[in-house]
Design a protein around this motif. Structure first.
Motif, PDB file in Angstrom:
ATOM      1  N   GLU A  42     -10.496 -15.062  11.333  1.00  9.20           N
ATOM      2  CA  GLU A  42     -10.870 -16.144  10.417  1.00  9.20           C
ATOM      3  C   GLU A  42      -9.679 -16.537   9.548  1.00  9.20           C
ATOM      4  N   PRO A  43      -9.411 -17.835   9.377  1.00  6.10           N
ATOM      5  CA  PRO A  43      -8.305 -18.244   8.499  1.00  6.10           C
ATOM      6  C   PRO A  43      -8.674 -18.031   7.027  1.00  6.10           C
ATOM      7  N   GLY A  44      -7.672 -18.045   6.178  1.00 12.16           N
ATOM      8  CA  GLY A  44      -7.917 -17.941   4.748  1.00 12.16           C
ATOM      9  C   GLY A  44      -7.498 -16.602   4.172  1.00 12.16           C
ATOM     10  N   ILE A  45      -7.695 -16.493   2.881  1.00 16.24           N
ATOM     11  CA  ILE A  45      -7.294 -15.312   2.121  1.00 16.24           C
ATOM     12  C   ILE A  45      -8.385 -14.254   2.204  1.00 16.24           C
ATOM     13  N   GLY A  46      -7.984 -13.016   2.451  1.00 17.07           N
ATOM     14  CA  GLY A  46      -8.933 -11.918   2.477  1.00 17.07           C
ATOM     15  C   GLY A  46      -8.620 -10.949   3.600  1.00 17.07           C
ATOM     16  N   PHE A  47      -9.521  -9.976   3.779  1.00 16.66           N
ATOM     17  CA  PHE A  47      -9.325  -8.928   4.773  1.00 16.66           C
ATOM     18  C   PHE A  47     -10.636  -8.608   5.477  1.00 16.66           C
ATOM     19  N   SER A  48     -10.494  -8.145   6.695  1.00 22.82           N
ATOM     20  CA  SER A  48     -11.633  -7.573   7.400  1.00 22.82           C
ATOM     21  C   SER A  48     -11.703  -6.085   7.060  1.00 22.82           C
ATOM     22  N   LYS A  49     -12.854  -5.501   7.325  1.00 24.04           N
ATOM     23  CA  LYS A  49     -13.038  -4.057   7.156  1.00 24.04           C
ATOM     24  C   LYS A  49     -12.002  -3.305   7.998  1.00 24.04           C
ATOM     25  N   GLU A  50     -11.817  -3.747   9.229  1.00 21.92           N
ATOM     26  CA  GLU A  50     -10.891  -3.074  10.145  1.00 21.92           C
ATOM     27  C   GLU A  50      -9.447  -3.154   9.655  1.00 21.92           C
ATOM     28  N   ARG A  51      -9.069  -4.303   9.107  1.00 25.35           N
ATOM     29  CA  ARG A  51      -7.690  -4.477   8.612  1.00 25.35           C
ATOM     30  C   ARG A  51      -7.406  -3.544   7.450  1.00 25.35           C
ATOM     31  N   ILE A  52      -8.346  -3.456   6.498  1.00 22.47           N
ATOM     32  CA  ILE A  52      -8.157  -2.570   5.346  1.00 22.47           C
ATOM     33  C   ILE A  52      -8.080  -1.117   5.801  1.00 22.47           C
ATOM     34  N   GLU A  53      -9.013  -0.704   6.641  1.00 26.45           N
ATOM     35  CA  GLU A  53      -9.049   0.700   7.057  1.00 26.45           C
ATOM     36  C   GLU A  53      -7.804   1.091   7.851  1.00 26.45           C
ATOM     37  N   LEU A  54      -7.328   0.205   8.717  1.00 24.42           N
ATOM     38  CA  LEU A  54      -6.111   0.489   9.473  1.00 24.42           C
ATOM     39  C   LEU A  54      -4.903   0.597   8.542  1.00 24.42           C
ATOM     40  N   ALA A  55      -4.798  -0.314   7.589  1.00 24.69           N
ATOM     41  CA  ALA A  55      -3.661  -0.293   6.657  1.00 24.69           C
ATOM     42  C   ALA A  55      -3.680   0.958   5.788  1.00 24.69           C
ATOM     43  N   LEU A  56      -4.857   1.375   5.331  1.00 27.60           N
ATOM     44  CA  LEU A  56      -4.961   2.590   4.514  1.00 27.60           C
ATOM     45  C   LEU A  56      -4.570   3.810   5.336  1.00 27.60           C
ATOM     46  N   LYS A  57      -5.003   3.848   6.584  1.00 29.14           N
ATOM     47  CA  LYS A  57      -4.636   4.955   7.477  1.00 29.14           C
ATOM     48  C   LYS A  57      -3.125   4.979   7.686  1.00 29.14           C
ATOM     49  N   GLN A  58      -2.530   3.809   7.946  1.00 32.20           N
ATOM     50  CA  GLN A  58      -1.086   3.747   8.178  1.00 32.20           C
ATOM     51  C   GLN A  58      -0.284   4.078   6.923  1.00 32.20           C
ATOM     52  N   ALA A  59      -0.880   3.901   5.745  1.00 28.50           N
ATOM     53  CA  ALA A  59      -0.204   4.268   4.493  1.00 28.50           C
ATOM     54  C   ALA A  59      -0.281   5.773   4.229  1.00 28.50           C
ATOM     55  N   GLY A  60      -1.010   6.487   5.080  1.00 32.42           N
ATOM     56  CA  GLY A  60      -1.076   7.938   4.949  1.00 32.42           C
ATOM     57  C   GLY A  60      -2.279   8.451   4.180  1.00 32.42           C
ATOM     58  N   LEU A  97       0.836  -1.213   0.000  1.00 35.40           N
ATOM     59  CA  LEU A  97       0.000   0.000   0.000  1.00 35.40           C
ATOM     60  C   LEU A  97       0.868   1.260   0.000  1.00 35.40           C
ATOM     61  N   ASN A  98       1.945   1.246   0.764  1.00 37.69           N
ATOM     62  CA  ASN A  98       2.855   2.400   0.802  1.00 37.69           C
ATOM     63  C   ASN A  98       3.433   2.683  -0.579  1.00 37.69           C
ATOM     64  N   LEU A  99       3.804   1.633  -1.307  1.00 38.68           N
ATOM     65  CA  LEU A  99       4.336   1.805  -2.665  1.00 38.68           C
ATOM     66  C   LEU A  99       3.245   2.284  -3.618  1.00 38.68           C
ATOM     67  N   LEU A 100       2.061   1.706  -3.523  1.00 32.52           N
ATOM     68  CA  LEU A 100       0.967   2.111  -4.415  1.00 32.52           C
ATOM     69  C   LEU A 100       0.614   3.584  -4.230  1.00 32.52           C
ATOM     70  N   LYS A 101       0.653   4.057  -3.000  1.00 28.09           N
ATOM     71  CA  LYS A 101       0.337   5.468  -2.758  1.00 28.09           C
ATOM     72  C   LYS A 101       1.311   6.386  -3.492  1.00 28.09           C
ATOM     73  N   GLN A 102       2.576   5.981  -3.597  1.00 25.12           N
ATOM     74  CA  GLN A 102       3.569   6.784  -4.311  1.00 25.12           C
ATOM     75  C   GLN A 102       3.223   6.930  -5.796  1.00 25.12           C
ATOM     76  N   LEU A 103       2.467   5.986  -6.316  1.00 24.13           N
ATOM     77  CA  LEU A 103       2.132   5.989  -7.740  1.00 24.13           C
ATOM     78  C   LEU A 103       0.930   6.859  -8.077  1.00 24.13           C
ATOM     79  N   LEU A 104       0.151   7.228  -7.073  1.00 23.90           N
ATOM     80  CA  LEU A 104      -1.058   8.016  -7.300  1.00 23.90           C
ATOM     81  C   LEU A 104      -0.773   9.504  -7.419  1.00 23.90           C
ATOM     82  N   LYS A 105      -1.513  10.155  -8.312  1.00 25.48           N
ATOM     83  CA  LYS A 105      -1.539  11.615  -8.346  1.00 25.48           C
ATOM     84  C   LYS A 105      -2.309  12.104  -7.138  1.00 25.48           C
ATOM     85  N   LYS A 106      -2.112  13.353  -6.751  1.00 25.23           N
ATOM     86  CA  LYS A 106      -2.944  13.959  -5.710  1.00 25.23           C
ATOM     87  C   LYS A 106      -4.391  13.914  -6.199  1.00 25.23           C
TER      88      LYS A 106
END
Length: 194
Positions: free
Chosen positions: A147-165, A123-132
């Motif tokens: 829960e095991p398996g592939i995927g994300f929770s709502k909380e995991r995505i939102e926290l990661a996006l916040k941490q990516a700035g 996510l940090n790298l992808l943000k560098q690729l975006l225009k303002k």
């Protein structure tokens, strides 16, 4: 990772579930963003089912995937406004590839981010690729935090996006896929580079 995806490349575009997922992702995308004249990165593009739909409206699409055979299938489609890159996303790639950083209006990642080795770093790298003002849109399987398996929770995505700035972000469940085991919801994360 790419070797296992190589095994799926030849039959990927004929898989009805894959086609339907791509169609539903595209429909949910055009409900939130106007692709006309935009420059788009399709991260983890695979054989380009979503890339092809986006390329019909976008000014240009860069399609990035580490699977050589998936990229080969996409290349054989000869889409005129699509540039393909067969690589992992790394800081080295961003540094050495002219015109990547800060050049995209939209980045899509359809069922791709759950398969990277480091979601936060990606996510940090992808943000560098975006225009303002550019948007990052991801789709992955929805799952509970424990829960095991592939995927994300709502909380995991939102926290990661916040941490990516990202200061503006949201999640929703735009569609579900039916399987023999029941309905499988897909979570969509949207973040704006402000």
């Amino acid at each position: 990772m790419s070797e296992s995806w190589d095994d799926y490349a030849q039959c990927w575009d004929s898989n009805e579930t894959v086609i339907l997922y791509s169609h539903k992702a595209y429909e949910s995308l055009v409900n939130i963003v106007d692709l006309d004249g935009s420059n788009v990165l399709d991260f983890g593009c695979g054989t380009g089912l979503l890339t092809q739909r986006i390329s019909e409206h976008a000014n240009s699409v860069v399609a990035l995937d580490p699977s050589e055979k998936m990229i080969s299938v996409l290349t054989d489609k000869h889409l005129p406004n699509v540039k393909v890159i067969n690589s992992e996303l790394t800081q080295y790639l961003l540094t050495c590839t002219e015109g990547l950083c800060g050049s995209f209006d939209v980045i899509v990642a359809s069922s791709a981010l759950a398969f990277v080795s480091d979601y936060q770093a990606t996510l940090n790298l992808l943000k560098q690729l975006l225009k303002k003002g550019g948007l990052l849109v991801q789709w992955d399987w929805l799952k509970d935090n424990d829960e095991p398996g592939i995927g994300f929770s709502k909380e995991r995505i939102e926290l990661a996006l916040k941490q990516a700035g990202f200061s503006k972000y949201s999640t929703s469940v735009p569609f579900s896929m039916e399987s023999p085991g029941g309905s499988m919801p897909v979570i969509m994360g949207i973040a704006e580079h402000s």
